[in-house]
Write an enzyme that holds these catalytic residues in place. Structure first.
Site, short mmCIF file in Angstrom:
data_model
loop_
_atom_site.label_atom_id
_atom_site.label_comp_id
_atom_site.label_asym_id
_atom_site.label_seq_id
_atom_site.Cartn_x
_atom_site.Cartn_y
_atom_site.Cartn_z
N HIS A 159 4.49 -8.73 3.94
CA HIS A 159 4.75 -9.19 2.41
C HIS A 159 5.11 -10.69 2.22
CE1 HIS A 159 5.57 -4.61 1.39
NE2 HIS A 159 4.58 -4.62 1.80
N THR A 207 -3.37 -5.37 -1.81
CA THR A 207 -3.98 -6.60 -1.67
C THR A 207 -5.41 -6.43 -1.19
OG1 THR A 207 -1.90 -7.62 -0.70
CG2 THR A 207 -3.98 -8.85 -0.40
N LEU A 234 -4.25 -6.05 5.86
CA LEU A 234 -3.83 -6.36 4.77
C LEU A 234 -3.05 -5.41 3.95
CD1 LEU A 234 -7.09 -7.67 3.03
CD2 LEU A 234 -5.16 -9.15 4.01
N ASP A 235 -2.19 -5.80 3.04
CA ASP A 235 -1.29 -4.71 2.27
C ASP A 235 -2.13 -3.75 1.50
OD1 ASP A 235 1.10 -5.77 3.16
OD2 ASP A 235 1.23 -6.84 1.20
N ARG A 236 -1.89 -2.40 1.28
CA ARG A 236 -2.69 -1.51 0.59
C ARG A 236 -3.14 -2.25 -0.91
NH1 ARG A 236 -2.27 4.35 -0.73
NH2 ARG A 236 -0.44 4.52 0.91
#
Length: 330
Positions: free
Chosen positions: A245, A146, A142-144
């Protein structure tokens, strides 16, 4: 040839890629040498030639020739897991069994390290070993910024199984987001190719044409769950592909409703002001995936504090677990 090994594939290595199996068993092997050994037929599986990406099966026999001196390269110092980090990551656990662990990743915690990222989940995985001989393995990310459901494999076999499940898109993932603006129509599917810009640490994607050689197809289902006037909306997203993203770019470029707090893709418009915090309002709410031991794993993660605050402020019910994509998957 003397000293040729005939190695049985154990049950815990079922499904593991051959090149990864070789490098784990013989740490000094480089990928280049692995490819040469396979290309020249010196390494074989059940007597046959195979490629590096072949998946091993329990009970198979791998022929390994004499490899000479395989002094492994100097090992990188493993990050130390402090008692505080161990307690921190164990508090994140939502589910644990013999094959996998599910955590609720907080917003702001990077999954893996980088040049400017010293504290990250990968560096704290030692704290999630529990009774297993090895630390768990990352199988997706997961993105930082998110938050939400993140699955970790506790064995090599489970990692290979889950990796195939994600690759075959046998994973039903639902994200919740707060968008600035209300998507129109209220439900649909976005098919917009995305291409990467920038280098490591500056990752960004942009909308691209289907014929763009640098672009990758990206598909996301979406549905408006609730709205506060025409300014803000609670939107559920279900990504079919897993591009960098993807949801953020699709929300901003295809729907023209950037996710609240996402200045990277929405600019100043992504910050509605008032009591809505300037943090990314994107959360991996639920995951339904095939379990390595059979059946399916279904898990959810509660909203992070800044999103829960927004939900209460806007009168949204954070306990609403209705799946807006049920008919789509039927």
């Amino acid at each position: 040839m003397s000293n040729v090994e005939q190695v049985d594939v154990r049950a815990e290595d079922d499904g593991v890629r051959l090149d990864k199996w070789l490098k784990k068993r013989y740490p000094g092997l480089t990928q280049g040498r692995v490819e040469k050994l396979l290309r020249t037929g010196q390494v074989r599986v059940d007597g046959g030639r195979v490629k590096s990406n072949a998946r091993l099966e329990a009970g198979q026999m791998v022929r390994v020739p004499p490899l000479g001196d395989l002094s492994p390269p100097p090992a990188k110092p493993k990050p130390k897991t402090t008692p505080q980090d161990r307690a921190y990551v164990q508090e994140l656990v939502r589910h644990k069994d013999s094959s996998l662990i599910v955590i609720n990743k907080p917003a702001g915690l990077a999954v893996q390290g980088g040049s400017k990222t010293e504290r990250h989940l990968d560096g704290m995985l030692e704290g999630l070993k529990f009774d297993a001989p090895e630390r768990p393995k990352l199988v997706h990310r997961l993105d930082r910024d998110t938050s939400g459901v993140l699955v970790l494999a506790r064995t090599g076999k489970a990692a290979a199984y889950l990796g195939r499940a994600f690759k075959k898109k046998d994973a039903h993932k639902i994200y919740w987001a707060l968008t600035v603006g209300v998507p129109r129509p209220a439900q649909g599917t976005i098919r917009m190719p995305l291409a990467k810009l920038g280098g490591p640490g500056r990752e960004r994607v942009h909308a691209a044409e289907f014929e763009d050689e640098e672009a990758k197809n990206a598909t996301t289902h979406f549905a408006v769950v609730a709205q506060a006037g025409q300014r803000l909306a609670w939107v559920a997203f279900m990504p079919v592909t897993g591009r960098t993203h993807q949801i953020r770019a699709h929300a901003a470029y295809a729907l023209k409703t950037p996710i609240a707090g996402d200045g990277k893709y929405g600019g100043a418009e992504a910050h509605p002001g008032g009591e809505i915090e300037r943090k990314l309002h994107l959360h991996a709410r639920a995951l339904d995936i095939a379990h390595p031991e059979g059946g399916r794993l279904k898990c959810t993660a509660p909203l992070p504090e800044h999103m829960l605050k927004a939900w209460k402020l806007l009168g949204f019910d954070p306990n609403d677990d209705g799946d807006p994509f049920v008919e789509l998957l039927a």
